[in-house]
Write an enzyme that holds these catalytic residues in place. Structure first.
Site, mmCIF file in Angstrom:
data_model
loop_
_atom_site.group_PDB
_atom_site.id
_atom_site.type_symbol
_atom_site.label_atom_id
_atom_site.label_comp_id
_atom_site.label_asym_id
_atom_site.label_seq_id
_atom_site.Cartn_x
_atom_site.Cartn_y
_atom_site.Cartn_z
ATOM 1 N N HIS B 80 17.339 55.228 -0.468
ATOM 2 C CA HIS B 80 16.224 54.849 -1.735
ATOM 3 C C HIS B 80 15.425 53.014 -0.866
ATOM 4 O O HIS B 80 14.064 53.491 -1.212
ATOM 5 C CB HIS B 80 17.266 53.949 -2.221
ATOM 6 C CG HIS B 80 16.382 52.573 -3.310
ATOM 7 N ND1 HIS B 80 15.572 53.469 -4.508
ATOM 8 C CD2 HIS B 80 16.264 51.250 -3.520
ATOM 9 C CE1 HIS B 80 15.307 52.626 -5.083
ATOM 10 N NE2 HIS B 80 15.815 50.961 -4.864
ATOM 11 N N ASP B 110 -17.646 57.621 5.881
ATOM 12 C CA ASP B 110 -15.882 58.153 6.702
ATOM 13 C C ASP B 110 -15.337 56.741 7.654
ATOM 14 O O ASP B 110 -15.853 56.395 7.866
ATOM 15 C CB ASP B 110 -16.270 59.540 7.305
ATOM 16 C CG ASP B 110 -14.467 60.333 7.145
ATOM 17 O OD1 ASP B 110 -14.837 61.479 5.993
ATOM 18 O OD2 ASP B 110 -13.216 59.606 7.310
ATOM 19 N N TRP B 150 19.062 50.316 4.835
ATOM 20 C CA TRP B 150 17.389 50.669 5.504
ATOM 21 C C TRP B 150 17.537 49.462 6.460
ATOM 22 O O TRP B 150 16.699 49.744 7.927
ATOM 23 C CB TRP B 150 16.265 50.125 4.865
ATOM 24 C CG TRP B 150 15.663 49.234 4.554
ATOM 25 C CD1 TRP B 150 16.483 48.117 3.685
ATOM 26 C CD2 TRP B 150 14.456 48.172 4.967
ATOM 27 N NE1 TRP B 150 15.452 46.077 4.287
ATOM 28 C CE2 TRP B 150 14.205 46.929 4.617
ATOM 29 C CE3 TRP B 150 13.622 48.745 5.499
ATOM 30 C CZ2 TRP B 150 13.677 46.520 4.807
ATOM 31 C CZ3 TRP B 150 12.161 47.862 6.436
ATOM 32 C CH2 TRP B 150 12.665 46.661 5.700
ATOM 33 N N SER B 179 2.594 57.575 13.157
ATOM 34 C CA SER B 179 1.441 57.117 11.502
ATOM 35 C C SER B 179 1.032 56.233 11.359
ATOM 36 O O SER B 179 -0.363 56.625 11.232
ATOM 37 C CB SER B 179 2.657 58.254 10.618
ATOM 38 O OG SER B 179 1.372 58.432 9.158
ATOM 39 N N SER B 180 1.495 54.477 11.506
ATOM 40 C CA SER B 180 1.315 54.245 11.089
ATOM 41 C C SER B 180 0.659 52.815 11.738
ATOM 42 O O SER B 180 -0.862 52.743 11.374
ATOM 43 C CB SER B 180 2.212 52.589 9.821
ATOM 44 O OG SER B 180 3.114 53.076 9.066
ATOM 45 N N HIS B 263 9.767 41.380 8.461
ATOM 46 C CA HIS B 263 9.508 40.943 8.215
ATOM 47 C C HIS B 263 7.346 41.277 7.953
ATOM 48 O O HIS B 263 7.005 40.915 6.426
ATOM 49 C CB HIS B 263 9.172 39.229 7.882
ATOM 50 C CG HIS B 263 8.838 38.080 7.358
ATOM 51 N ND1 HIS B 263 9.691 38.369 5.714
ATOM 52 C CD2 HIS B 263 8.116 37.634 6.830
ATOM 53 C CE1 HIS B 263 9.411 37.361 4.765
ATOM 54 N NE2 HIS B 263 8.080 37.441 5.224
ATOM 55 N N GLU B 265 6.850 43.480 7.507
ATOM 56 C CA GLU B 265 6.609 44.599 7.151
ATOM 57 C C GLU B 265 6.796 44.387 5.159
ATOM 58 O O GLU B 265 5.654 44.915 4.626
ATOM 59 C CB GLU B 265 7.787 45.495 7.077
ATOM 60 C CG GLU B 265 8.182 46.807 6.078
ATOM 61 C CD GLU B 265 6.766 47.917 6.584
ATOM 62 O OE1 GLU B 265 5.986 47.755 7.489
ATOM 63 O OE2 GLU B 265 6.584 48.588 5.763
ATOM 64 N N TYR B 267 4.717 42.200 4.246
ATOM 65 C CA TYR B 267 3.458 41.102 3.690
ATOM 66 C C TYR B 267 2.593 42.531 4.129
ATOM 67 O O TYR B 267 1.592 42.726 3.473
ATOM 68 C CB TYR B 267 2.971 40.377 5.055
ATOM 69 C CG TYR B 267 3.730 39.336 5.005
ATOM 70 C CD1 TYR B 267 4.537 38.178 6.118
ATOM 71 C CD2 TYR B 267 4.336 38.582 3.466
ATOM 72 C CE1 TYR B 267 5.436 37.234 5.278
ATOM 73 C CE2 TYR B 267 5.001 37.899 2.816
ATOM 74 C CZ TYR B 267 5.451 36.996 3.821
ATOM 75 O OH TYR B 267 5.956 36.107 3.933
ATOM 76 N N SER B 278 -6.536 41.935 -6.220
ATOM 77 C CA SER B 278 -8.209 40.845 -6.501
ATOM 78 C C SER B 278 -9.176 41.742 -7.540
ATOM 79 O O SER B 278 -10.189 41.058 -8.206
ATOM 80 C CB SER B 278 -8.782 40.105 -4.745
ATOM 81 O OG SER B 278 -8.155 38.915 -4.418
ATOM 82 N N HIS B 312 14.535 34.306 8.444
ATOM 83 C CA HIS B 312 15.488 33.958 7.684
ATOM 84 C C HIS B 312 15.386 34.797 7.079
ATOM 85 O O HIS B 312 16.523 35.039 5.773
ATOM 86 C CB HIS B 312 13.997 33.001 6.508
ATOM 87 C CG HIS B 312 13.001 34.164 5.872
ATOM 88 N ND1 HIS B 312 11.547 34.173 6.218
ATOM 89 C CD2 HIS B 312 13.212 35.140 5.438
ATOM 90 C CE1 HIS B 312 10.853 34.812 6.209
ATOM 91 N NE2 HIS B 312 12.142 36.380 5.715
ATOM 92 N N HIS B 313 15.701 36.178 7.268
ATOM 93 C CA HIS B 313 16.797 37.070 7.089
ATOM 94 C C HIS B 313 18.381 37.470 7.996
ATOM 95 O O HIS B 313 18.983 38.336 7.856
ATOM 96 C CB HIS B 313 16.913 37.680 7.279
ATOM 97 C CG HIS B 313 14.616 38.970 6.898
ATOM 98 N ND1 HIS B 313 14.496 39.244 5.791
ATOM 99 C CD2 HIS B 313 13.390 38.227 7.424
ATOM 100 C CE1 HIS B 313 13.493 38.809 5.647
ATOM 101 N NE2 HIS B 313 12.603 38.878 5.943
ATOM 102 N N THR B 338 -0.126 31.651 -0.099
ATOM 103 C CA THR B 338 0.477 32.088 -1.543
ATOM 104 C C THR B 338 0.292 31.705 -2.464
ATOM 105 O O THR B 338 -0.637 31.850 -3.657
ATOM 106 C CB THR B 338 2.085 32.684 -1.399
ATOM 107 O OG1 THR B 338 2.708 33.158 -0.442
ATOM 108 C CG2 THR B 338 2.340 33.846 -2.482
ATOM 109 N N LYS B 341 -3.594 32.044 -3.424
ATOM 110 C CA LYS B 341 -4.478 33.258 -4.249
ATOM 111 C C LYS B 341 -3.674 33.321 -5.676
ATOM 112 O O LYS B 341 -4.584 33.710 -6.692
ATOM 113 C CB LYS B 341 -3.202 34.189 -3.419
ATOM 114 C CG LYS B 341 -3.713 35.098 -1.777
ATOM 115 C CD LYS B 341 -3.297 35.812 -1.409
ATOM 116 C CE LYS B 341 -4.415 36.785 -1.680
ATOM 117 N NZ LYS B 341 -5.780 36.097 -1.276
ATOM 118 N N ARG B 460 25.918 42.585 -2.710
ATOM 119 C CA ARG B 460 24.605 43.910 -2.624
ATOM 120 C C ARG B 460 25.600 45.222 -1.835
ATOM 121 O O ARG B 460 26.541 44.971 -1.645
ATOM 122 C CB ARG B 460 23.282 43.529 -1.213
ATOM 123 C CG ARG B 460 22.413 43.085 -1.867
ATOM 124 C CD ARG B 460 22.051 42.421 -0.056
ATOM 125 N NE ARG B 460 20.521 43.729 0.196
ATOM 126 C CZ ARG B 460 19.540 43.795 0.688
ATOM 127 N NH1 ARG B 460 19.249 42.604 1.484
ATOM 128 N NH2 ARG B 460 18.970 45.248 0.594
#
Lengths: 284, 536, 285
Positions: B80, B110, B150, B179-180, B263, B265, B267, B278, B312-313, B338, B341, B460
């Site tokens: 998941h 393009d 994950w 790919s990314s 982390h 990731e 963002y 926006s 922080h993880h 943040t 925004k 979890r």
């Protein structure tokens, strides 16, 4: 536009800080919304800090919510058919940068107090060692006879009435009340995590790494936690149970334990061994 | 090109798309590739959603009802997460909308590397194939599939999963990463080089900025994940001991490397969402974004600070207290940009002339719900509190608020906003509104109680829970079923649009829609801006 | 999809065409072929390692052939497009950015391996890691590990690589002055030295006193230097392609992106080596 009642939202948030809906004593209780009731000095400090933070974030979220509602009511197309052209305002932008920065700065200071209180281990009255295995804990008392025993979850057949499902174990970790207990935690195979929510402690049991935490329990009773790092098939089924007793009772138990448990961990119960064997053989 | 009548030295423009499947398989057109990505994300989302409904069905009541082998539950948890992140959110936000809209928004014909663009897409298909294969090979003893979460922490993902399943997952991630990275390189070159004359960086739409910053994050973060999972691969198969303490290794090394990627990731998923919000808010408030420069710098700061907060993880792994203290401060700092925004979006609506069209509903929902998710992030950033909240449902609630109620809402907002442009058909406002409300209520019923569960101590990644947690789990599962109904309504809305074929004008949204895509027909011509517009 | 070479040559002699400032690329089969080959390569690796198929290497080899064919076919198309002046100045600028960013991503990949190295090398006596402490003895290099003398082969390898980079830089300079002979000579020297580096590295690997598996020193050493070695091989191939193109009369003093990028890549490989030499070989010898 129908909006969920803000009061329920606020009450729930506050509920999380005040532990409304009867927080459990050493274990969760049904419909609990907040932290478990505190039973150590660290948890007391943690709960106090949490109360303040929860209030702050409820206010912030509430503010944003109120602003959004206000904006939607006052500046929708019918109420305000001509949009303004204003695209910036330096004073406001500076304010909403500086004020959150100050809030965060102040929060950091109080946060550090809690952090160092948790992490600076005081002189210990008792040291215990917890080793996480798939899927049970081994507890050792290195300075009190160096005996070791396994602590496994009681399944439905072995549980007595009153013992909570998925939390009760056969051999609890027994400690004296009002004494500084240092807990050294290590992993025996994969990473596990030793956690007791009502004590405010959680530290990962990493293979090869002897981590350390501490607590000073303020009330007698039995307190439960669950393994808190995914460790395989029965991750949900390897709880932690700590029985806090008076110093007298603890010494009595020590005498019994030294006798009952040998120098090495008793092997896991027969049906547990069978289950692990089956697992390792690859059967379903 | 092999036509002998070509005048030497002159390159004719492409006549038009190839016919049939070749158009999409050999695609070098950013709009076609964007469509491929969005379709792919849609299909993957069905798998990801099925997995989550299955989990919520199990958690509906205490006891093990469906997952009699709880390892399979762990496999579902893992699948998941990986599917939603790598095969739904990223393809939709970056590959899908990014490919479709970035070249148009900057007035380019393009992307800079159209062929490489196609490789990025088809790599994802290969990646997804490898991932799905992992589910059918042995993982942990006694079952198939990778049940590692994950996050793939060793030693569960090394000695705990001796079968080939985890290797399939590792190689799948390698391809998705490639790919990314290639896609990110493409976006950066395109945005830096191919803007129409007059479009300075400070005139670029905020969505383009968000993709640009995201692309830098991808280029810098993904290779570190590649290194980490390669270490996992050699530990698993070739006797290396990067993470095995008995060989002198350190399991925590993996966590550092993983979260150094992990982390940024998050963002990578949030920033394009910010860009969409926006765009949509400016359109439907009828005024330009408040504090454009502040918004740009906020996104840049979030991107930069996002690289220096990873541990922080890891507050409970036994890090030094001073190290934890640093990460507390750095993590709390992200709240500032943040906040800028959030307040800027509100200020954009202030004084505006707001129309509550479907895209705007999702955007306003995002502003509030991302705030809720963001403030619970602030709670978790305090290591002292994370002590009890780490690896509980409080964390699950936090990240689902910012992802399922944040990034997903932004995807729906973008979808309703750009669907008419991409397809040439209008979606029904009525169905759109129903979709929004059913989803909004359901996902809040789904995830808000999970804060309570986490605070009360529910860990979890567990298939069964102590009986005291039954109440809120029941409520949460009801929310999940509601959200599934919302998804059905979404598909009904699309089917209805394709059936009714209401033609969409070039600009269905009014004067507030000021970006360049609204100057083109709906759908746009196969090639646009062969002569670039001049921007004033 | 490929361009007729005779038409190619004709167009190469013509001046840059009018038309859009950007290169609109024709539909191409290489992406799907490349992605499918990558799928075969990846699944083939697993089938091979776990012995799930016979012969074990068959799918992997098919994948490898497919990946190689894709690289050759795709880059050949790019070269042809370049020689046909389809690479407008803006396209060339994009290609520069692209190569730079790609090298940037490779740098970050090496960051991961250096992180693994420093994780052990900087904190060998991290007392909290009780098992590792016992195994490596609280020192780095770990107890019982005999490391290379850095001033022997490693120093030689440094000299080889630095000279090689100098040769390539010189070759680049000669091309810009129109000296095609110098270009070819410099490239040959650069490639030869690169090959020699690889051979010396291979010797060093096979004669190391420690094993790749079972110990952390072997793991970080061989993976970091091994990936570097792989990049040396890739760079050597890249330079060889440039040499081939030089012989084919391609590259002009003003336009020679392929050579520029190969040179950049070679310098990147060189810098990584310098870091390896400094930290893995010298500092913690």
């Amino acid at each position: 536009m129908r909006i969920r009642s803000p009061l329920i939202v606020i009450a729930s948030c506050l509920g999380m800080s005040c532990g409304v809906a009867h927080a459990g004593f050493g274990q969760p209780s049904p419909w609990q919304t907040g932290l478990q009731e505190s039973d150590t000095t660290v948890m007391n400090a943690l709960v106090a800090f949490n109360d303040h933070i929860m209030l702050l974030i409820t206010l912030i979220a509430g503010l944003v919510f109120a602003l959004l509602v206000g904006v939607m009511v006052r500046f929708n197309k019918r109420a305000n058919p001509t949009p303004s052209k204003r695209a910036g305002n330096l004073p406001i932008e500076v304010t909403w940068t500086v004020v959150p920065f100050i809030i965060v700065l102040v929060m950091t200071i109080f946060s550090y107090r809690l952090l160092y209180f948790e992490e600076d281990v005081p002189t210990a009255d008792l040291t215990v060692k917890a080793t996480g295995h798939q899927w049970y804990w081994d507890y050792t008392y290195p300075d009190n006879g160096n005996f070791e025993f396994s602590s496994e979850m009681l399944d439905d057949q072995s549980r007595k009435p009153g013992q909570p499902r998925l939390l009760a174990v056969d051999n609890e970790l027994v400690v004296p009340v009002n004494k500084v207990v240092r807990v050294r935690v290590i992993g025996g195979d994969v990473i596990h995590s030793f956690a007791v929510p009502s004590f405010g402690i959680k530290v990962d049991a990493v293979p090869g790494r002897l981590n350390e935490t501490w607590f000073k329990a303020t009330h007698e009773g039995t307190y439960y936690g669950q393994c808190s790092e995914l460790c395989g098939m029965n991750h949900s089924f390897m709880p932690i149970a700590i029985r806090v007793v008076s110093e007298e009772k603890f010494n009595e138990w020590l005498a019994y334990a030294k006798n009952e448990f040998g120098q090495s961990a008793r092997a896991p119960s027969p049906n547990k061994t069978a289950a692990i064997d089956k697992y390792n053989r690859g059967a379903d | 090109m092999a036509d002998a009548t070509i005048t030497p030295g002159a390159k004719p423009l492409e006549p038009g798309p190839l016919v049939g499947w070749r158009r999409y398989v050999y695609a070098t057109n950013h709009k076609d590739i964007g469509t491929l990505y969005l379709s792919f994300a849609l299909i993957a989302s069905l798998v990801g959603t099925f997995l989550s409904i299955a989990m919520r069905l199990e958690l509906h009541e205490p006891g093990l009802q469906y997952f009699t082998n709880p390892q399979i539950y762990n496999v579902f948890v893992t699948a998941h997460g990986l599917i939603m992140i790598f095969f739904v959110l990223m393809p939709a936000l970056i590959g899908g909308f990014g490919n479709w809209m970035v070249p148009i928004m900057i007035g380019a014909p393009d992307m800079a590397f159209p062929r490489l663009n196609n490789l990025s897409f088809w790599f994802l298909v290969s990646s997804f194939t490898l991932f799905c294969s992992s589910l059918f090979f042995p993982g942990a003893p006694g079952s198939d599939g990778a049940g590692t979460g994950w996050t793939l922490y060793p030693l569960l993902s090394t000695k705990g999963h001796p079968g080939p399943s985890v290797d399939f997952v590792i190689l799948s991630l390698h391809l998705a990463g490639a790919s990314s990275i290639l896609g990110a390189i493409n976006f950066i070159a395109t945005i830096l080089n191919m803007r129409a004359p007059g479009m300075t960086m400070h005139k670029m739409p905020l969505y383009v900025w968000s993709i640009l910053i995201t692309a830098f994050l991808l280029v810098l973060a993904l290779p570190v994940l590649a290194g980490a999972i390669t270490m996992l691969l050699v530990d698993r198969n070739f006797g290396a001991t990067f993470f095995n303490p008995e060989g002198g290794g350190d399991p925590i090394l993996f966590q550092h490397l993983f979260w150094f990627f992990g982390h940024p990731e998050v963002y990578i998923m949030a920033l394009p969402a910010f860009g969409i919000i926006s765009t949509v808010i400016a359109t439907f408030a009828g005024k330009s974004i408040f504090g454009y420069l502040g918004m740009v710098y906020a996104m840049v700061s979030i991107g930069f600070i996002g690289f220096i907060v990873w541990a922080h993880h890891m507050f409970t792994v036994g890090l030094n207290a001073n190290t934890q203290a640093y990460f507390v401060a750095a993590s709390l700092l992200i709240a500032v940009p943040t906040g800028i925004k959030i307040f800027s979006w509100v200020a954009t609506m202030w004084g505006g002339s707001i129309e509550f069209r479907t895209p705007m509903l999702w955007a306003i929902g995002f502003v509030f719900l991302f705030t809720v998710g963001g403030v619970t992030g602030v709670v978790l950033a305090n290591a002292g509190l994370d002590r009890v909240l780490h690896d509980t449902y409080f964390v699950v609630a936090h990240f689902h608020y910012v992802l399922s109620l944040g990034a997903l809402f932004a995807i729906f907002s973008g979808w309703y906003y750009w669907f008419p442009k991409m397809t040439g058909y209008l979606l029904s406002e009525t169905i759109g509104h129903i979709h929004f409300w059913v989803t909004f209520i359901s996902v809040n019923v789904l995830f808000f109680p999970q804060h309570f569960l986490g605070a009360a101590g529910m860990p979890r990644r567990i298939a069964d829970y102590p009986d005291a947690f039954a109440g809120w789990n029941f409520v949460s599962s009801l929310g999940a079923y509601g959200a599934a109904c919302g998804a059905v309504i979404f598909f009904i809305g699309m089917a209805e649009a394709f059936y009714r074929k209401r033609p969409a004008p070039a600009n269905p949204w009014g004067p507030g829609a000021t970006t360049l895509e609204w100057t083109l027909s709906s759908p746009p011509p196969y090639h646009q801006f062969e002569v670039q517009p001049r921007i004033s | 999809m490929a361009i007729d070479p005779r038409l190619e040559a004709e167009m190469a002699r013509a001046s840059p065409p009018p038309g859009p400032a950007y290169q609109l690329v024709e539909p191409s089969p290489w992406p799907i072929r490349g992605a499918f080959s990558a799928l075969l390569l990846a699944s083939g690796l697993i089938l091979w390692v776990y012995n799930l198929i016979w012969p074990p290497w068959i799918v992997f080899s098919l994948g490898a052939v497919g990946v190689a064919a894709t690289m050759i076919g795709w880059w050949r198309d790019v070269v042809r497009e370049g020689e046909a002046h389809e690479h407008t100045p803006l396209t060339q600028l994009s290609l520069h950015y692209g190569m730079l960013l790609f090298i940037g991503s490779e740098v970050m990949f090496f960051v991961a391996w250096f992180w693994a190295f420093f994780n052990s090398a900087l904190f060998p006596g991290d007392s909290i890691q009780v098992v590792r402490d016992k195994v490596i003895g609280g020192v780095w290099p770990p107890q019982g590990i005999e490391t290379d003398d850095p001033w022997g082969l490693p120093l030689l390898m440094t000299a080889i690589l630095l000279t090689s980079a100098a040769a390539v830089t010189w070759a680049h300079g000669r091309l810009e002055k129109g000296d095609r002979r110098g270009l070819k000579l410099g490239l040959i020297v650069g490639i030869a030295l690169g090959v020699i580096f690889t051979c010396v590295q291979a010797y060093d690997f096979t004669h190391a006193s420690f094993d790749y598996s079972g110990n952390i020193y072997g793991a970080v050493f061989f993976m970091a230097t091994g990936f570097h070695g792989a990049h040396v091989i890739i760079g050597s191939i890249f330079l060889s392609v440039c040499l081939l193109r030089a012989f084919l009369g391609q590259f002009t003093p003003k336009e020679h992106l392929g050579l520029t990028f190969a040179a950049w890549y070679w310098h990147f490989v060189d810098v990584v080596w310098l870091f390896l030499f400094m930290f893995v070989y010298v500092w913690w010898a």
